[in-house]
Design a protein around this motif. Structure first.
Motif, short mmCIF file in Angstrom:
data_model
loop_
_atom_site.label_atom_id
_atom_site.label_comp_id
_atom_site.label_asym_id
_atom_site.label_seq_id
_atom_site.Cartn_x
_atom_site.Cartn_y
_atom_site.Cartn_z
N GLU A 71 0.86 -1.19 0.00
CA GLU A 71 0.00 0.00 0.00
C GLU A 71 0.90 1.24 0.00
O GLU A 71 1.23 1.77 1.05
CB GLU A 71 -0.91 -0.02 1.24
N GLU A 73 0.39 4.30 -1.49
CA GLU A 73 -0.23 5.62 -1.61
C GLU A 73 0.02 6.49 -0.37
O GLU A 73 0.43 7.65 -0.49
CB GLU A 73 -1.72 5.50 -1.87
N ALA A 74 -0.22 5.95 0.81
CA ALA A 74 -0.02 6.73 2.04
C ALA A 74 1.44 7.15 2.20
O ALA A 74 1.73 8.26 2.65
CB ALA A 74 -0.49 5.93 3.26
N TYR A 75 2.38 6.28 1.81
CA TYR A 75 3.80 6.61 1.88
C TYR A 75 4.11 7.82 1.01
O TYR A 75 4.74 8.79 1.44
CB TYR A 75 4.65 5.41 1.45
N PHE A 76 3.63 7.80 -0.25
CA PHE A 76 3.92 8.92 -1.16
C PHE A 76 3.18 10.19 -0.75
O PHE A 76 3.70 11.29 -0.90
CB PHE A 76 3.61 8.55 -2.61
N GLU A 77 1.97 10.07 -0.23
CA GLU A 77 1.24 11.25 0.24
C GLU A 77 1.98 11.92 1.39
O GLU A 77 2.10 13.14 1.45
CB GLU A 77 -0.18 10.89 0.65
N GLN A 80 5.03 13.63 -0.02
CA GLN A 80 4.66 14.89 -0.68
C GLN A 80 4.35 15.98 0.34
O GLN A 80 4.76 17.12 0.19
CB GLN A 80 3.46 14.67 -1.60
N GLY A 97 -2.23 13.60 -6.50
CA GLY A 97 -2.43 12.17 -6.55
C GLY A 97 -1.15 11.37 -6.61
O GLY A 97 -0.05 11.89 -6.65
N VAL A 98 -1.34 10.08 -6.62
CA VAL A 98 -0.24 9.12 -6.68
C VAL A 98 -0.51 8.23 -7.88
O VAL A 98 -1.61 7.70 -8.04
CB VAL A 98 -0.19 8.30 -5.36
N PRO A 101 -1.09 3.75 -6.56
CA PRO A 101 -1.51 3.75 -5.15
C PRO A 101 -1.20 2.44 -4.45
O PRO A 101 -1.08 2.40 -3.23
CB PRO A 101 -3.02 3.98 -5.23
N GLU A 102 -1.06 1.37 -5.22
CA GLU A 102 -0.68 0.08 -4.63
C GLU A 102 0.10 -0.71 -5.67
O GLU A 102 -0.03 -0.49 -6.86
CB GLU A 102 -1.89 -0.70 -4.15
N PRO A 123 8.02 7.38 -7.58
CA PRO A 123 6.65 7.86 -7.79
C PRO A 123 6.01 7.42 -9.11
O PRO A 123 4.80 7.38 -9.22
CB PRO A 123 6.79 9.38 -7.73
#
Length: 132
Positions: A71, A73-77, A80, A97-98, A101-102, A123
């Motif tokens: 998962e 998405e939370a890491y990249f958010e 950012q 956005g990413v 996301p997974e 990314p």
């Protein structure tokens, strides 16, 4: 740990955009015994400061295929958000956005073998391989 009747799996994630481990990524593990069998969710973990999951569940006897769900998405958010905090002028740069996301990786296993499956992540792309 693998035995004569089971395989074992480990993983880690390297964020290649910064050349560092990806910490705090949730990873879920699933297994099945045969190509047409249903997936069985076994549990999960999260990557530590070294990007490793040291407590993934053991594989049940008879496992032939494994699926790792990352998962990201939370890491990249979070990444950012941290970057925007450091550089407020870029806050409204239009990046949103990413892209991935997974990431889901499915692979075949054999009893008695250990499978280390690293994820090289950035990314806009990723790569995996069977490590040692």
């Amino acid at each position: 740990m693998s035995t004569d009747t089971t395989a074992s799996v480990s993983t880690h994630i390297l964020d290649t955009s910064i050349g560092r481990p990806a910490e705090g990524v949730a990873v879920r593990l699933a297994a099945r015994g045969g190509r047409t069998a249903d997936w069985r969710e076994l549990g999960g973990s999260a990557t530590d400061a070294d990007g490793r999951c040291k407590d993934l569940p053991a594989l049940p006897e008879g496992t032939t295929h494994v699926r790792l769900d990352f998962e990201v998405e939370a890491y990249f958010e979070k990444k950012q958000a941290d970057a925007q905090q450091d550089a407020p002028a870029n806050r409204d740069s239009g990046a949103s956005g990413v892209f991935f996301p997974e990431v889901t990786i499915t692979f075949a296993v054999r009893p008695g073998e250990h499978y280390h499956v690293p994820l090289l992540l950035n990314p806009f792309g990723y790569s995996v391989y069977r490590g040692s």
